[in-house]
Design a protein around this motif. Structure first.
Motif, short mmCIF file in Angstrom:
data_model
loop_
_atom_site.label_atom_id
_atom_site.label_comp_id
_atom_site.label_asym_id
_atom_site.label_seq_id
_atom_site.Cartn_x
_atom_site.Cartn_y
_atom_site.Cartn_z
N LEU A 29 60.48 27.63 16.38
CA LEU A 29 60.03 26.95 17.59
C LEU A 29 60.89 27.39 18.76
CD1 LEU A 29 59.58 23.31 16.27
CD2 LEU A 29 57.79 24.89 16.91
N PRO A 30 60.33 27.36 19.97
CA PRO A 30 61.16 27.66 21.14
C PRO A 30 62.23 26.58 21.31
CG PRO A 30 58.89 27.13 21.80
CD PRO A 30 58.94 27.12 20.30
N ALA A 31 63.45 26.98 21.62
CA ALA A 31 64.56 26.05 21.86
C ALA A 31 64.75 25.94 23.36
CB ALA A 31 65.82 26.55 21.19
N LEU A 32 64.57 24.72 23.89
CA LEU A 32 64.65 24.48 25.33
C LEU A 32 65.57 23.31 25.62
CD1 LEU A 32 60.81 24.62 26.11
CD2 LEU A 32 62.44 26.49 26.30
N SER A 33 66.21 23.36 26.78
CA SER A 33 67.01 22.22 27.24
C SER A 33 66.05 21.16 27.78
CB SER A 33 67.98 22.66 28.33
OG SER A 33 67.25 23.00 29.51
N ASN A 34 66.58 19.97 28.10
CA ASN A 34 65.76 18.92 28.70
C ASN A 34 65.09 19.41 29.98
OD1 ASN A 34 65.92 16.71 26.97
ND2 ASN A 34 67.82 15.98 27.88
N VAL A 35 65.86 20.07 30.84
CA VAL A 35 65.34 20.56 32.11
C VAL A 35 64.22 21.57 31.88
CG1 VAL A 35 65.93 21.85 34.21
CG2 VAL A 35 67.50 20.11 33.33
N GLU A 36 64.45 22.53 30.97
CA GLU A 36 63.43 23.53 30.69
C GLU A 36 62.16 22.92 30.10
OE1 GLU A 36 66.21 27.40 29.62
OE2 GLU A 36 65.96 25.81 28.12
N ASN A 38 61.01 19.81 30.38
CA ASN A 38 60.29 18.98 31.35
C ASN A 38 59.72 19.76 32.53
OD1 ASN A 38 60.56 16.46 30.02
ND2 ASN A 38 62.69 16.40 30.64
N SER A 39 60.12 21.02 32.68
CA SER A 39 59.59 21.84 33.77
C SER A 39 58.33 22.61 33.36
CB SER A 39 60.66 22.80 34.28
OG SER A 39 60.96 23.76 33.28
N ILE A 40 57.94 22.54 32.10
CA ILE A 40 56.72 23.22 31.66
C ILE A 40 55.52 22.50 32.27
CG2 ILE A 40 55.28 23.84 29.69
CD1 ILE A 40 57.82 23.89 27.99
N THR A 41 54.64 23.27 32.92
CA THR A 41 53.48 22.67 33.58
C THR A 41 52.18 22.94 32.84
OG1 THR A 41 53.28 24.62 34.99
CG2 THR A 41 54.54 22.74 35.87
N SER A 52 67.26 21.56 22.76
CA SER A 52 68.65 21.92 22.46
C SER A 52 69.64 20.93 23.07
CB SER A 52 68.95 23.34 22.94
OG SER A 52 68.71 23.44 24.33
N THR A 53 69.22 20.15 24.05
CA THR A 53 70.09 19.13 24.63
C THR A 53 70.21 17.94 23.68
OG1 THR A 53 69.33 19.78 26.84
CG2 THR A 53 70.50 17.67 26.65
N ASP A 54 69.06 17.44 23.22
CA ASP A 54 69.02 16.27 22.32
C ASP A 54 69.18 16.65 20.86
OD1 ASP A 54 68.47 14.87 24.60
OD2 ASP A 54 66.36 14.53 24.14
N LYS A 55 69.00 17.94 20.55
CA LYS A 55 69.02 18.43 19.17
C LYS A 55 67.95 17.71 18.33
CE LYS A 55 73.76 20.07 19.25
NZ LYS A 55 73.46 20.88 20.37
N ARG A 56 66.72 17.65 18.89
CA ARG A 56 65.59 16.99 18.23
C ARG A 56 64.31 17.79 18.49
NH1 ARG A 56 65.43 10.71 19.50
NH2 ARG A 56 63.99 10.85 17.76
#
Length: 175
Positions: A29-36, A38-41, A52-56
Protein backbone atom coordinates in the motif's frame (compact mmCIF):
# COMPACT_ATOMS: atom_id res chain seq x y z
CA UNK A 1 8.13 -44.41 -20.61
CA UNK A 2 11.22 -42.27 -20.08
CA UNK A 3 9.67 -39.59 -22.23
CA UNK A 4 6.46 -39.54 -20.14
CA UNK A 5 8.50 -39.33 -16.96
CA UNK A 6 10.56 -36.48 -18.40
CA UNK A 7 7.43 -34.55 -19.46
CA UNK A 8 5.85 -35.10 -16.03
CA UNK A 9 9.06 -33.96 -14.30
CA UNK A 10 9.29 -30.88 -16.53
CA UNK A 11 5.66 -29.94 -15.78
CA UNK A 12 6.18 -30.30 -12.03
CA UNK A 13 9.41 -28.28 -12.12
CA UNK A 14 7.81 -25.52 -14.22
CA UNK A 15 4.86 -25.37 -11.82
CA UNK A 16 7.24 -25.17 -8.84
CA UNK A 17 9.36 -22.40 -10.36
CA UNK A 18 6.39 -20.24 -11.40
CA UNK A 19 4.66 -20.58 -8.04
CA UNK A 20 7.52 -18.96 -6.11
CA UNK A 21 6.82 -15.46 -4.77
CA UNK A 22 9.09 -12.80 -6.14
CA UNK A 23 10.01 -10.11 -3.59
CA UNK A 24 9.37 -7.48 -6.27
CA UNK A 25 5.79 -8.65 -6.82
CA UNK A 26 4.49 -8.26 -3.23
CA UNK A 27 1.47 -5.93 -2.94
CA UNK A 28 2.39 -2.79 -0.98
CA UNK A 29 0.00 0.00 0.00
CA UNK A 30 1.14 3.59 -0.47
CA UNK A 31 2.63 5.00 2.75
CA UNK A 32 1.51 8.59 3.35
CA UNK A 33 1.73 11.08 6.20
CA UNK A 34 -1.43 12.68 7.62
CA UNK A 35 -0.86 15.78 5.49
CA UNK A 36 -0.30 13.76 2.31
CA UNK A 37 -3.32 11.51 2.93
CA UNK A 38 -5.68 14.41 3.63
CA UNK A 39 -4.48 16.37 0.59
CA UNK A 40 -5.65 13.69 -1.87
CA UNK A 41 -8.56 15.12 -3.86
CA UNK A 42 -9.38 12.32 -6.28
CA UNK A 43 -9.84 9.05 -4.45
CA UNK A 44 -12.46 6.38 -4.95
CA UNK A 45 -14.53 4.96 -2.13
CA UNK A 46 -12.71 1.96 -0.65
CA UNK A 47 -9.23 3.38 -1.30
CA UNK A 48 -6.57 2.13 1.14
CA UNK A 49 -3.38 3.75 2.45
CA UNK A 50 -0.89 3.15 5.24
CA UNK A 51 -0.63 6.32 7.34
CA UNK A 52 3.03 6.68 8.34
CA UNK A 53 2.20 9.34 10.95
CA UNK A 54 -0.35 7.22 12.85
CA UNK A 55 1.21 3.89 11.81
CA UNK A 56 -2.28 2.58 10.89
CA UNK A 57 -4.24 1.50 7.85
CA UNK A 58 -6.98 3.84 6.59
CA UNK A 59 -9.81 3.37 4.10
CA UNK A 60 -11.72 6.08 2.28
CA UNK A 61 -15.51 5.95 2.81
CA UNK A 62 -16.35 8.36 0.00
CA UNK A 63 -16.31 11.37 2.30
CA UNK A 64 -13.56 10.74 4.89
CA UNK A 65 -10.58 8.60 5.85
CA UNK A 66 -11.42 6.04 8.55
CA UNK A 67 -8.81 3.99 10.45
CA UNK A 68 -9.02 0.23 10.01
CA UNK A 69 -8.37 -1.83 13.12
CA UNK A 70 -9.61 -2.57 16.62
CA UNK A 71 -13.15 -1.31 17.03
CA UNK A 72 -13.54 0.36 13.65
CA UNK A 73 -16.20 -2.08 12.51
CA UNK A 74 -18.29 -0.84 15.45
CA UNK A 75 -17.69 2.81 14.59
CA UNK A 76 -15.43 3.26 17.62
CA UNK A 77 -11.75 4.10 17.79
CA UNK A 78 -10.61 1.87 20.66
CA UNK A 79 -7.38 1.14 22.47
CA UNK A 80 -6.50 -1.93 24.49
CA UNK A 81 -4.27 -2.19 27.56
CA UNK A 82 -3.56 -5.59 29.04
CA UNK A 83 -1.32 -6.80 31.80
CA UNK A 84 -0.26 -9.53 34.19
CA UNK A 85 0.59 -8.42 37.72
CA UNK A 86 2.50 -10.37 40.37
CA UNK A 87 1.04 -10.66 43.87
CA UNK A 88 3.63 -8.17 45.16
CA UNK A 89 2.31 -5.54 42.72
CA UNK A 90 5.12 -5.70 40.16
CA UNK A 91 4.29 -5.91 36.46
CA UNK A 92 4.93 -9.35 34.98
CA UNK A 93 3.76 -8.49 31.45
CA UNK A 94 2.17 -5.60 29.58
CA UNK A 95 2.78 -1.92 28.96
CA UNK A 96 0.84 1.32 29.18
CA UNK A 97 0.13 1.14 32.92
CA UNK A 98 1.66 1.22 36.38
CA UNK A 99 0.61 -0.74 39.47
CA UNK A 100 0.76 0.16 43.13
CA UNK A 101 -0.01 -2.34 45.88
CA UNK A 102 -2.04 -0.27 48.35
CA UNK A 103 -2.66 -2.74 51.18
CA UNK A 104 -3.12 -6.46 51.63
CA UNK A 105 -4.97 -7.65 48.48
CA UNK A 106 -5.65 -4.09 47.18
CA UNK A 107 -4.06 -2.88 43.95
CA UNK A 108 -4.23 0.38 42.01
CA UNK A 109 -3.70 0.31 38.24
CA UNK A 110 -2.98 3.68 36.59
CA UNK A 111 -3.21 3.95 32.80
CA UNK A 112 -0.28 6.02 31.50
CA UNK A 113 -2.47 7.51 28.78
CA UNK A 114 -6.06 7.85 30.08
CA UNK A 115 -8.98 6.59 28.02
CA UNK A 116 -11.40 9.26 26.73
CA UNK A 117 -14.16 7.59 28.76
CA UNK A 118 -14.42 4.80 31.33
CA UNK A 119 -13.08 1.58 29.76
CA UNK A 120 -14.57 -1.89 29.90
CA UNK A 121 -12.26 -4.00 32.01
CA UNK A 122 -12.10 -7.66 32.97
CA UNK A 123 -9.89 -9.37 35.55
CA UNK A 124 -8.72 -12.92 36.26
CA UNK A 125 -7.05 -13.72 39.58
CA UNK A 126 -5.17 -16.74 40.74
CA UNK A 127 -1.79 -18.08 41.67
CA UNK A 128 0.84 -18.82 39.06
CA UNK A 129 1.44 -22.21 40.68
CA UNK A 130 -2.27 -23.03 40.35
CA UNK A 131 -2.80 -22.09 36.69
CA UNK A 132 -3.31 -25.73 35.71
CA UNK A 133 -5.76 -26.42 38.51
CA UNK A 134 -8.90 -24.88 39.97
CA UNK A 135 -8.37 -21.41 41.42
CA UNK A 136 -11.16 -19.63 43.24
CA UNK A 137 -9.90 -16.08 43.71
CA UNK A 138 -12.24 -13.26 42.71
CA UNK A 139 -11.39 -9.67 41.75
CA UNK A 140 -13.80 -6.92 42.82
CA UNK A 141 -13.45 -3.47 41.29
CA UNK A 142 -13.58 -0.84 44.05
CA UNK A 143 -13.31 2.17 41.75
CA UNK A 144 -12.94 2.74 38.01
CA UNK A 145 -12.24 5.89 36.03
CA UNK A 146 -10.79 6.68 32.61
CA UNK A 147 -7.29 6.80 34.17
CA UNK A 148 -7.38 4.31 37.06
CA UNK A 149 -8.80 1.04 38.37
CA UNK A 150 -8.62 0.01 42.02
CA UNK A 151 -9.33 -3.62 42.87
CA UNK A 152 -9.43 -5.98 45.83
CA UNK A 153 -8.89 -9.74 45.61
CA UNK A 154 -10.92 -12.21 47.68
CA UNK A 155 -10.59 -15.92 48.24
CA UNK A 156 -13.98 -17.21 47.11
CA UNK A 157 -13.88 -20.45 49.11
CA UNK A 158 -16.70 -19.28 51.39
CA UNK A 159 -14.15 -17.73 53.72
CA UNK A 160 -14.57 -14.22 52.31
CA UNK A 161 -10.92 -13.57 53.14
CA UNK A 162 -8.88 -11.10 51.17
CA UNK A 163 -5.56 -12.34 49.86
CA UNK A 164 -2.64 -11.19 47.77
CA UNK A 165 -2.80 -12.77 44.37
CA UNK A 166 -1.38 -12.68 40.89
CA UNK A 167 -3.95 -11.26 38.41
CA UNK A 168 -4.36 -10.34 34.78
CA UNK A 169 -6.60 -7.76 33.15
CA UNK A 170 -7.74 -6.41 29.80
CA UNK A 171 -9.04 -2.85 29.51
CA UNK A 172 -10.71 -1.67 26.28
CA UNK A 173 -12.04 1.83 25.79
CA UNK A 174 -12.14 4.88 23.53
CA UNK A 175 -8.77 6.38 22.62
Amino acid sequence: MKRKFFVFFLMCYTSYVTSQIDANSVFVLPALSNVEMNSITTISQGGLVYNSTDKRLYKYTGSEWVPIGLGTSLGEDLKLIRGNVNENGTIAQGTGFTVKKLTNSRYQIDFLSPFKAIPSITFTAGELTALNSYEDNVVNIISLSNSRATVIIHDNEGENNVEDSWFSFIAVGPK
